[in-house]
Design a protein around this motif. Sequence first.
Motif, short mmCIF file in Angstrom:
data_model
loop_
_atom_site.label_atom_id
_atom_site.label_comp_id
_atom_site.label_asym_id
_atom_site.label_seq_id
_atom_site.Cartn_x
_atom_site.Cartn_y
_atom_site.Cartn_z
N ARG A 1 -6.25 27.44 32.22
CA ARG A 1 -6.38 26.00 32.01
C ARG A 1 -6.59 25.68 30.54
O ARG A 1 -7.34 26.37 29.84
CB ARG A 1 -7.56 25.48 32.84
CG ARG A 1 -8.01 24.07 32.52
CD ARG A 1 -9.03 23.61 33.53
NE ARG A 1 -9.75 22.44 33.06
CZ ARG A 1 -10.46 21.63 33.84
NH1 ARG A 1 -10.53 21.89 35.13
NH2 ARG A 1 -11.10 20.60 33.35
N PHE B 1 -6.82 22.05 29.44
CA PHE B 1 -7.06 20.61 29.29
C PHE B 1 -8.00 20.29 28.13
O PHE B 1 -7.83 19.27 27.46
CB PHE B 1 -7.65 20.03 30.59
CG PHE B 1 -6.69 20.01 31.74
CD1 PHE B 1 -5.76 18.98 31.88
CD2 PHE B 1 -6.70 21.01 32.68
CE1 PHE B 1 -4.88 18.96 32.93
CE2 PHE B 1 -5.82 21.00 33.75
CZ PHE B 1 -4.90 19.98 33.88
N GLU C 1 -1.76 21.93 28.99
CA GLU C 1 -2.52 21.83 30.22
C GLU C 1 -2.69 23.17 30.92
O GLU C 1 -3.77 23.52 31.36
CB GLU C 1 -1.85 20.82 31.16
CG GLU C 1 -1.87 19.39 30.60
CD GLU C 1 -1.25 18.40 31.56
OE1 GLU C 1 -0.71 18.83 32.59
OE2 GLU C 1 -1.33 17.19 31.29
#
Length: 317
Positions: free
Chosen positions: A46, A48, A61
């Motif tokens: 991940r 983000f 992302e």
Amino acid sequence: FFFSSRRRHTRCREVSWARRCVQETACGEYHSIALTQSLNIYSWGRGFEGQLGITQKKHIEIASKPTFIPFFDKLRVKFIAAGSYYSLAITEAGDLYGWGEARLGQLGCGKQRLVFVPQKIVVCEDPEDVMRKTHSSVSLKEATPRSANPNLENTDARIRKVAAGFGHTAAITEDGQLFVWGLNVFGQLGIGTKMNTSWKPVRVEKDITNNWLPKVKDVACGFYFTFMIDVTGQLFSWGRGYIGHNGLTEDDKPRKIVSKTENREFTAILCNEQAAVLYSPMRVYSVSPRCGPSCGGTVLSIIGTSLTDTNHFKVRF
């Protein structure tokens, strides 16, 4: 993978991951980073919050495969660590870099929300400590007070080890000083207060009995607590949790763990969200009989640490 910039866009090319020999890994909540024997860093998972650090313009992302972090193309990294949503790296020069989520102060770079490109974390040594190291013959009492030397300037410390938790970070300098920063609502920084956040690195100086803290050998961070081993192998912990002090405790300064640690010298520690694993090498104090003829059925007595009382232990001579 590696990235290169050309005509204002980022281009990625895959390289064989099977050829990379990994010597160290670190895992956050949803991302991982790896350090190869060639001292390059790769990340995946991940992204983000920018914890992957693989692009300079905006966050990615998701990275489904190990991806080279281009920022460290010309820097040789010797140590890595991963917090819940951020990442850390120490170069061979002793410089500390961090990237990812920063809203809790865990990157020690001031009030920021997200950091997508690895950013240097400045850890400053006290100038008096630098003078004492430079002039080792000068005793602590003989050292000139800082107030008498207003022109003394802080010196960037060389970092040897770093540990990351949920929202706080701890780093050990090459001379054994411990610095911390980030979230502190449960006293997990160990600086004697429970202020919400420390945005910049601060030094942990004294334990809960107000004695000066010994030099630090190892450190590890959980969600809301911190463990530390000093150079003599003594074990300390602070923050909130079941951290070795007979039940749920909450301390804002390092407290020595005395329960079931007698005669043990700890050398390594690992923490996850709510637990810690400690390593103490086995130490043998005495073996009897020491000498003389032996035959079948001889009872061998071994006294030391990390041993258990059992009748199923066999020794072959």
